[in-house]
Design a protein around this motif. Structure first.
Motif, short mmCIF file in Angstrom:
data_model
loop_
_atom_site.label_atom_id
_atom_site.label_comp_id
_atom_site.label_asym_id
_atom_site.label_seq_id
_atom_site.Cartn_x
_atom_site.Cartn_y
_atom_site.Cartn_z
N ASN A 1 0.80 -1.13 -0.24
CA ASN A 1 0.14 0.05 -0.05
C ASN A 1 0.87 1.27 0.08
OD1 ASN A 1 -1.75 1.94 0.41
ND2 ASN A 1 -2.49 1.30 2.24
N SER B 1 0.17 4.16 -0.29
CA SER B 1 -0.32 5.42 0.64
C SER B 1 0.00 5.24 2.01
CB SER B 1 -1.56 5.66 0.23
OG SER B 1 -1.73 5.97 -1.08
N GLN C 1 -4.72 6.59 -4.43
CA GLN C 1 -6.05 5.80 -4.35
C GLN C 1 -7.22 6.53 -3.74
OE1 GLN C 1 -5.14 2.64 -1.64
NE2 GLN C 1 -2.97 2.32 -2.65
#
Length: 757
Positions: A387, A389, A653
């Motif tokens: 991920n 982020s 995202q």
């Protein structure tokens, strides 16, 4: 067949007088009981009690049903009543060529009578259900009213003879039917009544145990004792508290402890564990409900417990639906290895257990260990690979720790206080210090905390003020030592603490920790804001650079003054430096001036500056500076739309190309709105701004702007929460309870802390 007759309830042949209300209430109870029993029987034996043959001529004998359902079949027939169809009855020729038939008025006179359309004969419902087959067949018409049927229509007396006297077979069968319908006397009703009482007593015992467990959890006390037998003096806190509760509450005395069933006391250790586990599960469910589908960050630290097990504490940070920043303790996880892969696997297992997804992560906070923050193989990198982020901000506060722990016995603490007090009196008499209210209070060496990094600064200040008293105590210890080992340790400490190098390092660390003291305290607060953190980091860098470039003379003068007051030899700065315990021939030739000023003074400051630069790298610094533009201070003077757009680009995202265009328009409207609103004029930080946005419902007006605020708030800059979790762990699992299992410790931590830190 239903169209030929009407169902009737059982009516007594000589029914007592009763009100219609009583009959309706009785009928209602019968219907409820019949439905409950019918459902049980049908489930067990696949017998449809609602579809039993109604015509007496088509019924099978009651004895042909399984013995364990015969009463249920009987009750079903009794509740339906005698089969009394209203039809045109066929005529039968008698011996005298007279046509005879069944008389419908007999239904009213003989309420027990049934008519079989199949056999054109009369039957007795009660005798069919209850009359024993081995009974005297001549009494009451033998089998006529239960097997073959009564057909002699001209001899009505035969119906009267069947009823007979009070002790006749018919009346005995009738009484059995009434007893069966009387649920208060039925065995199932008795068992149900006993079961209801047992359940009530069980609830009383359970509530008493739950209350005791809740109290012990709040106080952080142990549960079990070494001997939990009745006559033991060390039964443990749980049993002692439960016994005390029984003493105070007489209402539970008859059902708890000695008066409870031996197999249902609800005091066993496994029961205590189940209760604590239920608390932990409910607490976790509340936390997860509070989190909902919001973005969150994770704060992780790993440490060994008292039994030398590696434990990983996990805390989640998120913004709730009121705009408040929340940190919640999620659990302690035992890890066999402290490699990054092992930690990630343990984290994923915990997330899977609670239904959380790494995809919802928007921040990471660790203590800076290589297995946590490693650029290539650390836990930070592994999570960011899954991920991108989930940005990592280093917990800078860990760099401010100093490994200096001073602990002595109570006797020596008292001696230290006495020595220090006598020196204070001497200085007051000589006029070196002033006296007055609140001055010169009794003091001792301040203990440095494991998870309160700012406490080290206080420890150093306290140690400098009490240095001479500490020396006096060490001299007493050396003279009165019981063993040569104690004497040697005291002698070595005396020699080291009266050296110039020790005093130099002591003052150097005191000044450095003084510069970073405000930063350390700020990072410990639960309402820490990133804007303040960045400001304090910048201030710390400036002060360190000022100290490096212009602070040597004043610092050396302070150290020299202290040494003169305490009779400590000051080396000549132009002489060659000789390290204690090493030969002059094996060391590099350098002066004391170079060693103390360049290697120690400047080297330590440069190292700390380098750590600050490394921890707050270019990406993190830009990320944090962009977030600072959300600050509402001074009517949003820090607002910068370009930087906020850049901040949104860090989270691809959550902000698509279309969202970025919409965000630009929202920001322009938002800043004009809040700058001219009195509600937003006196806000101090992003946390206050988020709460005010929710209060005024502007979070729904500017959803993209509010999302930026939540992302800024959940990004952690310190792992103080997990440090507090470890502090609680040290209280719960200590030397006396060092064999505590992992699940048991986690449940107690969860229930004790209630997810709060």
């Amino acid at each position: 067949m239903e169209r030929y007759f009407q169902k009737k309830l059982v009516i007594n042949s000589n029914p007592p007088s009763c009100s219609s209300t009583q009959r309706q209430e009785s009928d209602r109870h019968r219907d409820q009981s019949s439905k409950r029993i019918r459902d049980n029987v049908e489930e067990k034996l696949d017998i449809d009690l609602s579809n039993l043959p109604t015509d007496p001529g088509l019924r099978k004998k009651n004895s042909e049903y399984p013995s364990n359902v015969r009463d249920n079949v009987r009750r079903a027939y009794l509740l339906n009543g005698p089969y009394q169809p209203d039809i045109e009855f066929p005529q039968t020729k008698g011996n005298e060529d007279e046509n005879r038939k069944f008389v419908i008025d007999w239904y009213k006179e003989f309420t027990w009578i049934e008519y079989s359309i199949e056999n054109d004969a009369a039957f007795c419902l009660y005798c069919y259900l209850f009359k024993p087959e081995s009974r005297n067949r001549s009494q009451g018409g033998g089998d006529a009213f239960m097997a073959t049927g009564f057909k002699n229509w001209k001899k009505k007396q035969g119906l009267r003879d069947h009823v007979g006297g009070p002790s006749s077979a018919h009346n005995q069968a009738y009484r059995k039917g009434q007893d069966l319908l009387n649920q208060n006397q039925h065995i199932e009703t008795v068992l149900q009544r006993q079961s209801s009482q047992a359940r009530s007593e069980y609830r009383v015992r359970l509530k008493a145990s739950v209350d005791c467990v809740r109290f012990l959890l709040k106080q952080g006390l142990a549960f079990r004792g070494h001997n939990e037998t009745t006559n033991s003096n060390n039964r443990g806190n749980f049993l002692e508290l439960l016994e005390f509760s029984v003493f105070l509450n007489k209402d539970i005395k008859d059902v708890v402890l000695q008066n409870a069933p031996e197999n249902n006391n609800l005091t066993a250790h496994v029961v205590q564990k189940d209760i604590v586990n239920s608390f932990a599960v409910e607490t976790t469910n509340v936390i997860l409900k509070e989190l909902g589908d919001a973005f969150f960050s994770v704060l992780i630290d790993e440490s060994r417990d008292i039994s030398v097990k590696e434990q990983m504490a996990v805390v989640i940070r998120f913004v709730d639906d009121k705009g408040c920043v929340i940190e919640r303790f999620l659990g302690i996880v035992h890890v066999r290895e402290t490699t990054a892969l092992s930690l990630k696997a343990a984290l994923e297992e915990l997330f899977s257990k609670h239904g959380l997804s790494i995809g919802r992560l928007r921040g990471q906070g660790y203590d800076g260990a290589s297995n946590m923050r490693g650029q290539f193989g650390g836990l930070k990198t592994l999570i960011m690979n899954a991920n991108e982020s989930a940005y990592y901000v280093h917990c800078f506060a860990h760099q401010l720790q100093l490994a200096l722990v001073v602990g002595v016995s109570c006797k020596r603490r008292d001696l230290l206080r006495e020595k220090h007090a006598s020196k204070v009196i001497q200085k007051i008499q000589s006029g070196d210090i002033l006296s007055g209210q609140g001055l010169n209070q009794e003091t001792a060496l301040k203990r440095s905390g494991d998870t309160r990094w700012g406490s080290h600064y206080g420890t150093l200040v306290s140690f400098i003020l009490m240095h001479s008293s500490v020396i006096d105590v060490l001299e007493v210890v050396m003279e009165n030592a019981l063993t040569s080992e104690q004497r040697g340790e005291a002698c070595a400490l005396l020699d080291q603490m009266q050296s110039f190098e020790f005093i130099f390092n002591l003052h150097l660390m005191k000044d450095i920790l003084g510069i970073t003291s405000e930063l350390s305290k700020a990072l410990q607060r639960e309402d820490q804001e990133i804007v303040n953190a960045m400001t304090l980091v910048k201030v710390a860098k400036q002060r360190l650079n000022t100290m490096r470039n212009d602070g040597w003379d004043s610092f050396f003068a302070e150290v020299s003054s202290f040494c003169v007051k305490n009779d400590i030899i000051i080396p000549n700065m132009d002489d060659p430096f000789v390290e204690r315990g090493r030969s002059r021939r094996r060391v590099e030739v350098l002066t004391n001036q170079h060693y103390y000023r360049v290697q120690l003074f400047i080297g330590c400051i440069d190292l700390l500056n380098q750590e600050l630069e490394n921890r707050f790298n270019e990406v993190n610094t830009e990320l944090l500076l962009c977030m600072a533009c959300l600050s509402p201070r001074d009517l949003f003077v820090a607002f910068d739309m370009e930087k906020l757009i850049r901040l949104a680009q860090f989270y691809p995202q959550d902000f698509s190309s279309k969202s970025l265009m919409l965000l630009s328009n929202q920001l322009e409207t938002y800043i004009l709105d809040v700058r001219f609103s009195n509600a937003f004029s006196e806000l101090r930080g992003i946390g206050d701004l988020a709460k005010k946005m929710v209060e005024t419902r502007k979070n729904t007006v500017y959803p993209l702007v509010y999302m930026l605020m939540t992302l800024a708030l959940i990004l952690p800059v310190a792992t103080a929460g997990v440090e507090r979790a470890f502090s609680a762990m040290n209280i719960i699992k200590n030397k006396l309870r060092n064999r505590m299992a992992d699940d048991w410790m986690n449940d107690i931590l969860m229930a004790t802390r209630r997810g709060q830190l």
